[in-house]
Design a protein around this motif. Structure first.
Motif, PDB file in Angstrom:
ATOM      1  N   ARG A  17      -7.141 -17.714  -3.348  1.00 54.06           N
ATOM      2  CA  ARG A  17      -7.469 -16.372  -2.066  1.00 54.06           C
ATOM      3  C   ARG A  17      -6.245 -16.341  -1.153  1.00 54.06           C
ATOM      4  N   GLY A  18      -5.725 -15.145  -0.729  1.00 53.77           N
ATOM      5  CA  GLY A  18      -5.388 -15.026   0.576  1.00 53.77           C
ATOM      6  C   GLY A  18      -5.789 -14.772   1.976  1.00 53.77           C
ATOM      7  N   ASN A  46       3.553  -1.530   4.094  1.00 59.82           N
ATOM      8  CA  ASN A  46       3.559   0.122   3.857  1.00 59.82           C
ATOM      9  C   ASN A  46       2.535  -1.063   2.214  1.00 59.82           C
ATOM     10  N   ASP A  47       2.862  -1.952   1.725  1.00 60.41           N
ATOM     11  CA  ASP A  47       2.051  -2.136   1.200  1.00 60.41           C
ATOM     12  C   ASP A  47       0.490  -2.904   0.922  1.00 60.41           C
ATOM     13  N   LEU A  48       0.639  -2.632   2.049  1.00 62.05           N
ATOM     14  CA  LEU A  48      -1.088  -3.155   3.292  1.00 62.05           C
ATOM     15  C   LEU A  48      -1.217  -1.799   4.019  1.00 62.05           C
ATOM     16  N   LEU A  49      -0.856  -0.861   3.486  1.00 59.43           N
ATOM     17  CA  LEU A  49      -1.055   0.446   4.175  1.00 59.43           C
ATOM     18  C   LEU A  49      -2.513   0.641   4.238  1.00 59.43           C
ATOM     19  N   GLN A  50      -3.099   0.871   2.141  1.00 56.20           N
ATOM     20  CA  GLN A  50      -4.077   0.726   1.829  1.00 56.20           C
ATOM     21  C   GLN A  50      -5.850  -0.537   1.288  1.00 56.20           C
ATOM     22  N   GLU A  51      -4.674  -1.634   2.230  1.00 51.83           N
ATOM     23  CA  GLU A  51      -5.926  -2.282   1.928  1.00 51.83           C
ATOM     24  C   GLU A  51      -6.538  -2.513   3.618  1.00 51.83           C
ATOM     25  N   LEU A  52      -6.012  -2.192   4.308  1.00 49.04           N
ATOM     26  CA  LEU A  52      -5.658  -3.024   6.013  1.00 49.04           C
ATOM     27  C   LEU A  52      -6.975  -1.051   6.334  1.00 49.04           C
ATOM     28  N   ASP A  53      -6.728  -0.230   5.192  1.00 52.75           N
ATOM     29  CA  ASP A  53      -7.408   1.091   5.596  1.00 52.75           C
ATOM     30  C   ASP A  53      -8.358   0.936   5.412  1.00 52.75           C
ATOM     31  N   GLN A  88       0.551 -12.183  -0.988  1.00 52.25           N
ATOM     32  CA  GLN A  88      -0.336 -13.574  -0.560  1.00 52.25           C
ATOM     33  C   GLN A  88      -0.642 -13.264   0.528  1.00 52.25           C
ATOM     34  N   GLY A  89      -1.032 -11.969   0.586  1.00 52.69           N
ATOM     35  CA  GLY A  89      -2.352 -11.953   1.611  1.00 52.69           C
ATOM     36  C   GLY A  89      -3.219 -11.729   0.880  1.00 52.69           C
ATOM     37  N   LEU A  90      -3.633 -11.034  -0.352  1.00 48.91           N
ATOM     38  CA  LEU A  90      -4.729 -10.967  -0.774  1.00 48.91           C
ATOM     39  C   LEU A  90      -5.662 -11.571  -1.357  1.00 48.91           C
ATOM     40  N   TYR A  91      -4.557 -12.264  -2.642  1.00 45.33           N
ATOM     41  CA  TYR A  91      -4.538 -13.305  -3.436  1.00 45.33           C
ATOM     42  C   TYR A  91      -3.392 -13.820  -3.941  1.00 45.33           C
TER      43      TYR A  91
END
Length: 279
Positions: free
Chosen positions: A97-98, A126-133, A67-70
């Motif tokens: 958009r999230g 864990n589900d946000l690791l790649q996006e934040l990195d 939901q933070g992405l879209y």
């Protein structure tokens, strides 16, 4: 571009160092501490001090990382197709958009607050690791990759309700906001009540810390509750002597602002009863 205390927020030197270190490293700042110690307000003050817009993402128990992405509104697209809406051919019309997408797509650098991350499912961080990195993510419905125009300043708060994954912690700069000592708390009070009489402040601080240090207390009053209590004391025009601890009245004046459950109220009532018996 460095953060320090503001007119409305007293940041300890250690907290200011943590904020500036996270900005320099371009890593999320993970802030933990007791509820009411100013973790959420920190993000707002950082945004104000650095002259950046603030995007707030408040996490709940039902919040999913996606939901933070879209979000893809398939139901709306199906409804429009049944009504013969010509927009149905453009799938992008049904992409919502999230908060992360908002921060990535902004024309200027933003402060992104992910508030109370520990409320969500354990897999959420864990589900946000790649996006934040990597500061990018893929939109599968449209085939596009969204990359951050400007790397946002990410501040993540946690009340320590559950442990966060090691892989997530490795990517963050961590700071624990300890409960302020008497001098720091007095400085915080001065920001909110600049005209408070020193005698009343001294009496209120003494009574407040007596309550916090009472053995057996289930929930210790926080900084924000101290400020609420002071506001009531001023509204009732109470004098310093009204706050002195009395053997017959163990409960503080207007205790509902400080004690938030019946167990703690009963604890102080028992202490008063024991004091009267011993007297």
């Amino acid at each position: 571009m460095r953060f320090a205390s503001t007119e409305r927020y007293v940041a300890t030197p250690e907290l200011a160092v943590a904020v500036n270190a996270a900005i320099t490293l371009e890593r999320p700042l993970l802030v933990k501490g007791e509820p009411g110690t100013g973790k959420t307000e920190l993000a707002r003050e950082v945004a104000t001090a650095l002259g950046m817009p603030l995007i707030e993402w408040t996490v709940k128990s039902t919040t999913r990382a996606a939901q933070g992405l879209y979000e893809y509104d398939a139901v709306a697209r199906l409804r429009d197709s049944q009504l013969g809406d010509p927009r149905v051919g453009d799938v992008a019309h049904y992409i919502r958009r999230g908060k992360l997408w908002e921060a990535f797509a902004a024309d200027t650098r933003q402060v992104l607050l992910i508030d109370e991350i520990d409320k969500a499912d354990i897999e959420f961080p864990n589900d946000l690791l790649q996006e934040l990195d990597r500061m990018e993510f893929h939109v599968y419905e449209t085939g596009e990759t969204v990359r951050a125009r400007h790397r946002p300043v990410v501040i993540i708060t946690s009340n320590n309700e559950k442990e966060l994954p090691d892989a997530f912690l490795r990517r963050c700069f961590f700071h624990y906001i300890r409960f302020p000592d008497a001098d720091t708390l007095a400085a915080i009070v001065a920001v909110h009540f600049p005209g408070l009489k020193p005698a009343l402040l001294t009496a209120a601080l003494e009574r407040f810390f007596e309550i916090r240090e009472t053995p057996g207390l289930k929930k210790k009053p926080s900084t924000s509750e101290m400020l609420d209590w002071l506001k009531l004391l001023l509204a009732e025009d109470l004098a310093p002597e009204d706050l002195r601890r009395s053997p017959r009245e163990a409960l503080p004046k207007l205790h509902g602002a400080l004690l938030k459950n019946e167990q703690d109220v009963q604890l102080f009532e028992r202490l008063a009863f024991m004091a009267r018996r011993q007297g």
